[in-house]
Design a protein around this motif. Structure first.
Motif, PDB file in Angstrom:
ATOM      1  N   LEU A  36       0.958  -1.264   0.139  1.00 49.62           N
ATOM      2  CA  LEU A  36      -0.068   0.000  -0.225  1.00 49.62           C
ATOM      3  C   LEU A  36       0.877   1.365   0.015  1.00 49.62           C
ATOM      4  CD1 LEU A  36      -2.908  -1.022   2.458  1.00 49.62           C
ATOM      5  CD2 LEU A  36      -2.673  -1.514   0.170  1.00 49.62           C
ATOM      6  N   SER A  37       2.268   1.224   0.416  1.00 51.87           N
ATOM      7  CA  SER A  37       3.014   2.476   0.311  1.00 51.87           C
ATOM      8  C   SER A  37       4.302   2.292  -0.265  1.00 51.87           C
ATOM      9  CB  SER A  37       3.097   2.832   1.866  1.00 51.87           C
ATOM     10  OG  SER A  37       2.050   2.898   2.738  1.00 51.87           O
ATOM     11  N   LEU A  38       5.063   1.297   0.001  1.00 55.32           N
ATOM     12  CA  LEU A  38       6.280   1.219  -0.738  1.00 55.32           C
ATOM     13  C   LEU A  38       6.292   0.784  -2.202  1.00 55.32           C
ATOM     14  CD1 LEU A  38       9.228   1.198  -0.432  1.00 55.32           C
ATOM     15  CD2 LEU A  38       9.270  -1.302  -0.200  1.00 55.32           C
ATOM     16  N   PHE A  39       5.488   0.100  -2.783  1.00 48.62           N
ATOM     17  CA  PHE A  39       5.425  -0.244  -4.197  1.00 48.62           C
ATOM     18  C   PHE A  39       4.824   1.127  -5.046  1.00 48.62           C
ATOM     19  CE2 PHE A  39       4.830  -5.113  -4.385  1.00 48.62           C
ATOM     20  CZ  PHE A  39       6.316  -5.150  -4.213  1.00 48.62           C
ATOM     21  N   PRO A  40       3.664   1.802  -4.347  1.00 45.34           N
ATOM     22  CA  PRO A  40       3.208   3.182  -5.218  1.00 45.34           C
ATOM     23  C   PRO A  40       4.385   4.086  -5.058  1.00 45.34           C
ATOM     24  CG  PRO A  40       1.509   2.269  -3.878  1.00 45.34           C
ATOM     25  CD  PRO A  40       2.664   1.400  -3.577  1.00 45.34           C
ATOM     26  N   ALA A  41       5.155   4.436  -4.056  1.00 39.92           N
ATOM     27  CA  ALA A  41       5.767   5.414  -4.063  1.00 39.92           C
ATOM     28  C   ALA A  41       6.968   4.984  -5.014  1.00 39.92           C
ATOM     29  CB  ALA A  41       6.582   5.433  -2.378  1.00 39.92           C
ATOM     30  N   LEU A  55      -6.916   1.942  -3.933  1.00 41.08           N
ATOM     31  CA  LEU A  55      -6.376   3.294  -3.945  1.00 41.08           C
ATOM     32  C   LEU A  55      -4.638   3.044  -4.455  1.00 41.08           C
ATOM     33  CD1 LEU A  55      -7.240   6.318  -3.701  1.00 41.08           C
ATOM     34  CD2 LEU A  55      -6.616   6.448  -1.235  1.00 41.08           C
ATOM     35  N   ALA A  56      -4.415   2.110  -3.678  1.00 43.71           N
ATOM     36  CA  ALA A  56      -2.870   1.948  -3.944  1.00 43.71           C
ATOM     37  C   ALA A  56      -2.903   1.275  -5.412  1.00 43.71           C
ATOM     38  CB  ALA A  56      -2.370   0.731  -2.947  1.00 43.71           C
ATOM     39  N   PHE A  57      -3.716   0.540  -5.862  1.00 47.18           N
ATOM     40  CA  PHE A  57      -3.706   0.128  -7.449  1.00 47.18           C
ATOM     41  C   PHE A  57      -3.849   1.307  -8.192  1.00 47.18           C
ATOM     42  CE2 PHE A  57      -5.692  -1.522 -10.921  1.00 47.18           C
ATOM     43  CZ  PHE A  57      -4.665  -2.641 -11.174  1.00 47.18           C
ATOM     44  N   ILE A  83      -0.110  -6.338  -4.872  1.00 50.72           N
ATOM     45  CA  ILE A  83      -0.979  -5.743  -4.073  1.00 50.72           C
ATOM     46  C   ILE A  83      -2.498  -6.373  -4.245  1.00 50.72           C
ATOM     47  CG2 ILE A  83      -2.422  -3.449  -4.187  1.00 50.72           C
ATOM     48  CD1 ILE A  83       0.396  -2.159  -5.091  1.00 50.72           C
ATOM     49  N   MET A  84      -2.665  -6.828  -5.663  1.00 50.78           N
ATOM     50  CA  MET A  84      -4.069  -7.209  -5.289  1.00 50.78           C
ATOM     51  C   MET A  84      -4.430  -8.868  -4.589  1.00 50.78           C
ATOM     52  SD  MET A  84      -4.447  -7.344  -9.583  1.00 50.78           S
ATOM     53  CE  MET A  84      -6.137  -7.884  -9.744  1.00 50.78           C
TER      54      MET A  84
END
Length: 318
Positions: free
Chosen positions: A162-167, A211-213, A260-261
């Motif tokens: 939820l945080s590291l991958f999107p960042a 939202l992260a997706f 994430i999914m």
């Protein structure tokens, strides 16, 4: 020249080391302020001690406008989603205390990290570029998360997914834009898409995983849009060399999206780590399982199912 390079490496690596330390602080709020102060100090030092350059691109204003439009659409889309998912009241209040706890440090982190990024990238040193990229990723993670609050594998996967991958993906876009069009487009986009989340009392009930997706996919869409508009001719001679990099980038994003999914348990397929010994022999403690969402299939005796009990997911045989 050697002195400039030495100062550059000291600044970039020191910023990275300091933010890694901040990541371990016990409270997310104190981590935000610590990150804000460190990034502001690093950006100021870089501005004073390193050589600067002006962005020569004739498309800087257009890209600034594009990023502003994307940022506004993101914010509007978030609140439109509330029509379908509902709204809830957050813990934020329109007070100076909450403003100083959330809005101010987050705004400083965004502005300072983009300021630092633009100066470091202007030096064109790969080692410093990578250190700056990692520091900016950590700064973005610290806006929403604290590693001190991670106690279980599921919480760790939430932090990663939820945080590291999107960042990680977003900062690839910010590096790309900063090199070509300066810091301002990134600042405007990030302020529009981040600050509102912590400054308005009512939020959409859209799931964090969805939202992260979106946060994972949107930077790729923006990059493709800007590249198609302004970079296609410039890169025409390098198409063959860039195909492998593009393919690897798409593969990495696809893998991140799949993770994430799975860990979010909000889509058709999910993943769980077994925490007890109740099914030892067939499924052991520490094993990870993949499962498919129940959609009125027939359940037979002997099947292993996942079900909710007191808001906890239980894995057992019928």
């Amino acid at each position: 020249m050697y002195t400039d390079r030495k100062v550059l490496y000291i600044l970039s690596l020191s910023a990275l080391a300091a933010l890694l330390t901040v990541l371990l602080l016990p409270e997310a709020v104190s981590g935000r302020w610590a990150a804000a102060v460190l990034l502001a100090a690093s950006a100021t030092a870089a501005q004073l001690l390193l050589k600067k350059r002006s962005i020569a691109s004739i498309h800087s204003r257009q890209v600034l406008l594009i990023m502003g439009v994307f940022g506004a659409l993101y914010t509007m889309g978030y609140y439109v989603s509330g029509i379908f998912f509902g709204f809830y009241r957050s813990g934020f209040h329109l007070s100076f205390a909450d403003f100083s706890r959330f809005v101010l440090p987050i705004s400083i982190i965004i502005v300072a990290s983009e300021w630092l990024r633009s100066v470091i990238l202007a030096q064109k040193r790969p080692v410093a570029d990578v250190a700056c990229y990692l520091a900016c990723v950590i700064g973005q993670v610290l806006i929403r998360s604290s590693i001190h609050n991670v106690h279980t594998f599921h919480q760790f996967m939430d932090l990663v997914g939820l945080s590291l991958f999107p960042a990680t993906v977003a900062n690839l876009l910010y590096h790309y834009l900063s090199k070509r069009y300066g810091a301002l487009p990134n600042m405007v986009y990030r302020l529009l898409t981040t600050v509102f989340f912590y400054s308005i009392p009512y939020k959409s009930a859209i799931s964090d995983s969805l939202l992260a997706f979106i946060d994972l996919i949107l930077p790729v869409v923006i990059w493709a849009f800007v590249d198609a508009l302004y970079e296609k001719k410039r890169h025409y001679a390098l198409v063959r060399k860039s195909k492998l990099g593009t393919a690897l980038g798409v593969l990495a994003v696809a893998i991140m999206a799949a993770v994430i999914m799975l860990v979010s348990n909000q889509f058709r397929f999910g993943a769980l780590v077994i925490a007890t010994d109740s099914m030892t022999g067939e499924i052991n403690k520490g094993d990870m399982i993949l499962y498919e969402r129940y959609e009125k299939q027939s359940i037979k005796e002997g099947q292993v199912i996942v079900f909710l009990q007191n808001e906890s997911k239980i894995v057992h045989r019928v």
